[in-house]
Design an enzyme around this catalytic site. Structure first.
Site, mmCIF file in Angstrom:
data_model
loop_
_atom_site.group_PDB
_atom_site.id
_atom_site.type_symbol
_atom_site.label_atom_id
_atom_site.label_comp_id
_atom_site.label_asym_id
_atom_site.label_seq_id
_atom_site.Cartn_x
_atom_site.Cartn_y
_atom_site.Cartn_z
ATOM 1 N N LYS A 166 -11.372 -17.428 24.210
ATOM 2 C CA LYS A 166 -12.147 -17.760 25.949
ATOM 3 C C LYS A 166 -13.056 -18.728 25.996
ATOM 4 C CE LYS A 166 -9.048 -15.448 28.261
ATOM 5 N NZ LYS A 166 -8.066 -16.729 28.583
ATOM 6 N N TYR A 204 -10.417 -11.914 21.972
ATOM 7 C CA TYR A 204 -10.028 -12.915 23.199
ATOM 8 C C TYR A 204 -11.477 -13.206 23.152
ATOM 9 C CZ TYR A 204 -9.333 -12.108 28.145
ATOM 10 O OH TYR A 204 -8.464 -12.079 28.747
HETATM 11 C C1 AKB Z 1 -8.953 -7.608 29.527
HETATM 12 O O1 AKB Z 1 -9.552 -6.393 29.692
HETATM 13 O O2 AKB Z 1 -8.516 -8.183 28.879
HETATM 14 C C2 AKB Z 1 -8.835 -8.473 30.863
HETATM 15 C C3 AKB Z 1 -9.975 -9.575 30.927
HETATM 16 C C4 AKB Z 1 -11.069 -9.240 31.301
HETATM 17 O O3 AKB Z 1 -9.730 -10.230 30.340
HETATM 18 N N1 AKB Z 1 -8.200 -7.873 32.664
#
Ligand code: AKB
Length: 317
Positions: free
Chosen positions: A142, A138
């Site tokens: 990002k 993730y």
């Molecule tokens: C997650 O926990 O993945 C999201 C974020 C902080 O990007 N809420």
């Protein structure tokens, strides 16, 4: 922003953002799209898989959109369970949305996250410009996304803008697959069961924000004077930083019998441990006057009040 197309419109942010945008810009001027088809009784809605760039282009062109708000993405914990799917969806969808925005000359928004930081980032008062070496898929998505958005601005002049959202708390649509989700689940369980088992360890601080402030931030950033934006992709923003026992204590003020225990999930705990404790938000305040209305106490009171009404209505329907 006159004609706005939103992807991921049935998700946690999208379902409330659509309502807000329609109340400001007019119901017919906001096109909601999502991979799922749910009853959207009012306003334009189309099914869209964001990995299908041609359909995204066709929908944006037919609608005459001048703004793209690209929200469709997998959150951190789900992405960690299925990294390849996360790469394909998060990056493929973003590339399509940027390309469509370039081709149709649209203003562009997509959210980044506190997940764009990693263990080597300064944890307290995390600066706007700092080390970004995340250890999650993730986070990789990002950081790459922030850079891509900068690239499309510098190379093609696309008016890209973004924020690094903290955990978002809302009583309307629950999040799914995030690391910060405990801060929403706890309210449902507190009202329905009087107790909650936290998968995040006591003492783990993370930034959070109440949804009304998050939605206002998106509108304010998109309406901001372009010439004042130095950072664009993406601004640190937050409203509060707390750890699970502080949230539990705040809930207890309203529900004195509420209790909380811990059963730590190693995957989500490791993600949380790699994220900042509290962000520095001076750039957002200076460049587009970012502000919030809800701190921990006010958010908790409002969440409990609104969620009680919602759950009561559901129970009697
Ligand atoms: C997650 O926990 O993945 C999201 C974020 C902080 O990007 N809420």
């Amino acid at each position: 922003m006159k004609k706005i197309m939103v992807t991921g419109a049935l998700g946690q942010i999208g379902s409330e953002l659509i309502e807000k945008l329609r109340s400001i810009y007019g119901e017919d001027n906001v096109l909601a799209t999502d991979i799922r088809k749910l009853e959207y009784t009012k306003g334009p809605f189309e099914v869209l898989d964001v990995t299908d760039g041609q359909r995204m282009y066709d929908l944006a062109k037919d609608f005459g959109a001048d703004t793209m708000m690209h929200l469709a993405a997998l959150l951190s914990a789900t992405a960690e369970r299925n990294p390849l799917l996360a790469w394909n969806l998060n990056m493929g969808g973003l590339m399509n949305a940027l390309e469509v925005s370039r081709e149709l000359n649209m203003q562009f928004f997509t959210p980044s996250s506190i997940g764009a930081f990693g263990p080597s980032t300064p944890k307290k008062d995390t600066p706007q410009d700092t080390l970004q070496r995340p250890t999650t898929m993730y986070g990789v998505n990002k950081v790459a996304g922030e850079l891509l958005c900068d690239y499309y601005f510098n190379r093609f002049g696309v008016d890209t803008r973004g924020v690094r959202f903290p955990g978002l708390i809302s009583y309307v649509t629950p999040p799914g697959g995030g690391t910060t989700d405990y801060a929403v689940e706890i309210f449902y369980e507190a009202i329905e069961q009087g107790k909650y088992t936290s998968y995040i360890q006591e003492g783990t601080y993370m930034d959070m924000m109440y949804m009304p402030d998050a939605l206002q931030a998106i509108v304010d950033l998109m309406e901001a004077d372009s010439s004042k934006l130095v950072h664009r992709n993406a601004f640190n923003i937050t409203a509060m930083s707390f750890e699970p026992s502080q949230l539990a204590a705040e809930i207890k003020k309203h529900l004195p019998h509420f209790t909380m225990g811990y059963e730590v999930d190693p995957v989500r705990q490791a993600i949380a441990d790699s994220w900042p404790n509290s962000l520095n938000i001076e750039a957002a305040q200076k460049e587009w006057n970012f502000k919030t209305e809800y701190d921990l106490a006010r958010m908790t009171a409002d969440m409990l009040e609104k969620l009680k009404i919602k759950l009561h209505k559901k129970a009697i329907s």
